[in-house]
Scaffold this active site. Structure first.
Site, PDB file in Angstrom:
ATOM      1  N   HIS A  48     -79.592 -71.987  24.271  1.00 27.78           N
ATOM      2  CA  HIS A  48     -79.075 -73.235  23.870  1.00 27.78           C
ATOM      3  C   HIS A  48     -79.858 -74.398  24.137  1.00 27.78           C
ATOM      4  O   HIS A  48     -80.645 -74.259  24.911  1.00 27.78           O
ATOM      5  CB  HIS A  48     -77.597 -73.185  24.510  1.00 27.78           C
ATOM      6  CG  HIS A  48     -77.627 -73.086  25.930  1.00 27.78           C
ATOM      7  ND1 HIS A  48     -77.014 -71.861  26.621  1.00 27.78           N
ATOM      8  CD2 HIS A  48     -78.101 -73.790  27.068  1.00 27.78           C
ATOM      9  CE1 HIS A  48     -77.241 -72.214  27.881  1.00 27.78           C
ATOM     10  NE2 HIS A  48     -77.776 -73.045  28.283  1.00 27.78           N
TER      11      HIS A  48
HETATM   12  C1  T46 Z   1     -78.440 -74.353  31.296  1.00 21.97           C
HETATM   13  C2  T46 Z   1     -78.790 -73.044  31.886  1.00 21.97           C
HETATM   14  C3  T46 Z   1     -80.070 -73.517  32.658  1.00 21.97           C
HETATM   15  C4  T46 Z   1     -68.977 -74.257  33.371  1.00 21.97           C
HETATM   16  O1  T46 Z   1     -67.760 -74.055  33.324  1.00 21.97           O
HETATM   17  N1  T46 Z   1     -69.295 -75.188  34.117  1.00 21.97           N
HETATM   18  C5  T46 Z   1     -70.732 -75.650  34.401  1.00 21.97           C
HETATM   19  O2  T46 Z   1     -71.074 -76.544  34.813  1.00 21.97           O
HETATM   20  C6  T46 Z   1     -71.690 -74.585  33.467  1.00 21.97           C
HETATM   21  C7  T46 Z   1     -73.073 -75.040  33.516  1.00 21.97           C
HETATM   22  C8  T46 Z   1     -71.024 -73.548  33.043  1.00 21.97           C
HETATM   23  N2  T46 Z   1     -69.767 -73.224  32.750  1.00 21.97           N
HETATM   24  C9  T46 Z   1     -69.268 -72.023  32.045  1.00 21.97           C
HETATM   25  C10 T46 Z   1     -69.552 -72.037  30.754  1.00 21.97           C
HETATM   26  C11 T46 Z   1     -69.445 -70.332  30.516  1.00 21.97           C
HETATM   27  O3  T46 Z   1     -68.240 -70.229  30.088  1.00 21.97           O
HETATM   28  O4  T46 Z   1     -69.741 -70.858  32.807  1.00 21.97           O
HETATM   29  C12 T46 Z   1     -69.944 -70.001  31.858  1.00 21.97           C
HETATM   30  C13 T46 Z   1     -71.531 -69.428  31.769  1.00 21.97           C
HETATM   31  O5  T46 Z   1     -72.400 -70.617  31.188  1.00 21.97           O
HETATM   32  P1  T46 Z   1     -73.556 -70.256  30.106  1.00 21.97           P
HETATM   33  O6  T46 Z   1     -73.525 -68.980  29.263  1.00 21.97           O
HETATM   34  O7  T46 Z   1     -73.918 -71.472  29.430  1.00 21.97           O
HETATM   35  O8  T46 Z   1     -74.680 -70.226  31.474  1.00 21.97           O
HETATM   36  P2  T46 Z   1     -76.104 -69.995  31.098  1.00 21.97           P
HETATM   37  O9  T46 Z   1     -76.962 -69.255  32.514  1.00 21.97           O
HETATM   38  O10 T46 Z   1     -76.570 -69.364  29.712  1.00 21.97           O
HETATM   39  O11 T46 Z   1     -76.679 -71.541  30.843  1.00 21.97           O
HETATM   40  C14 T46 Z   1     -76.497 -72.385  32.233  1.00 21.97           C
HETATM   41  C15 T46 Z   1     -76.024 -73.553  31.507  1.00 21.97           C
HETATM   42  O12 T46 Z   1     -74.789 -73.542  31.104  1.00 21.97           O
HETATM   43  C16 T46 Z   1     -76.974 -74.354  30.559  1.00 21.97           C
HETATM   44  O13 T46 Z   1     -76.833 -75.741  30.860  1.00 21.97           O
HETATM   45  O14 T46 Z   1     -79.421 -75.143  30.650  1.00 21.97           O
HETATM   46  O15 T46 Z   1     -77.730 -72.647  32.524  1.00 21.97           O
END
Ligand code: T46
Length: 140
Positions: A48
């Site tokens: 993303h």
């Molecule tokens: C990024 C990379 C480096 C939340 O509820 N609060 C938060 O602050 C974050 C970061 C995530 N979430 C929830 C959203 C999803 O349901 O946690 C779940 C996992 O998030 P995501 O699939 O986006 O995780 P990554 O590891 O793919 O990405 C994260 C960050 O979301 C993103 O901003 O730059 O780490």
């Protein structure tokens, strides 16, 4: 994208401490901290870009490969040292691959969590880039 060396002090016989301060070591106020752990080796996260968010990524334990993509070119950065930080501006697509089981990815973010700020579709990301949404200011 900028790689920074996080300030570090070693106290003889007592180990090492690293630290950073908003607006001094990184160019934004920190509104949120999050960290990712319990991840098996070889797994990939991310996929993303962010419309406005700026973040500092660092890996206090382990080894994580981060690929950043501005829609024109890609670059791989390995976070494998507790005092190495990667600043990712808005408008950059990112993937992270865990090179070592249980590596920890810590992130300091410029904004509160907002799902509306995410672009999770690569074609949509390229459309934003081509339309000059970021005025190409964030080229790698
Ligand atoms: C990024 C990379 C480096 C939340 O509820 N609060 C938060 O602050 C974050 C970061 C995530 N979430 C929830 C959203 C999803 O349901 O946690 C779940 C996992 O998030 P995501 O699939 O986006 O995780 P990554 O590891 O793919 O990405 C994260 C960050 O979301 C993103 O901003 O730059 O780490």
């Amino acid at each position: 994208m900028e790689i920074i060396e996080i300030r570090t002090r070693t106290t003889e016989g007592l180990g090492t401490l690293s630290f950073l301060e908003s607006k001094k070591d990184i160019p934004f106020e920190i509104k949120r901290i999050y960290y990712t752990y319990n991840v098996d080796e070889g797994l990939q996260r991310g996929g993303h870009a962010h419309k406005n968010l700026i973040q500092l990524l660092f890996c206090p334990y382990g080894s994580i490969e981060v690929t950043i993509d501005n829609g024109f070119s890609k670059e791989k950065i390995i976070l494998d040292s507790p005092n190495k930080g990667l600043i990712i501006e808005n408008g950059i697509w990112r993937n992270m691959i865990w090179k070592m089981k249980n590596s920890v990815l810590c992130v300091a973010a410029s904004e509160y969590y907002n799902e509306q700020d995410y672009i999770r579709d690569y074609d949509e990301f390229l459309k934003y880039v081509k339309e000059g949404y970021w005025n190409n200011e964030n080229k790698i």
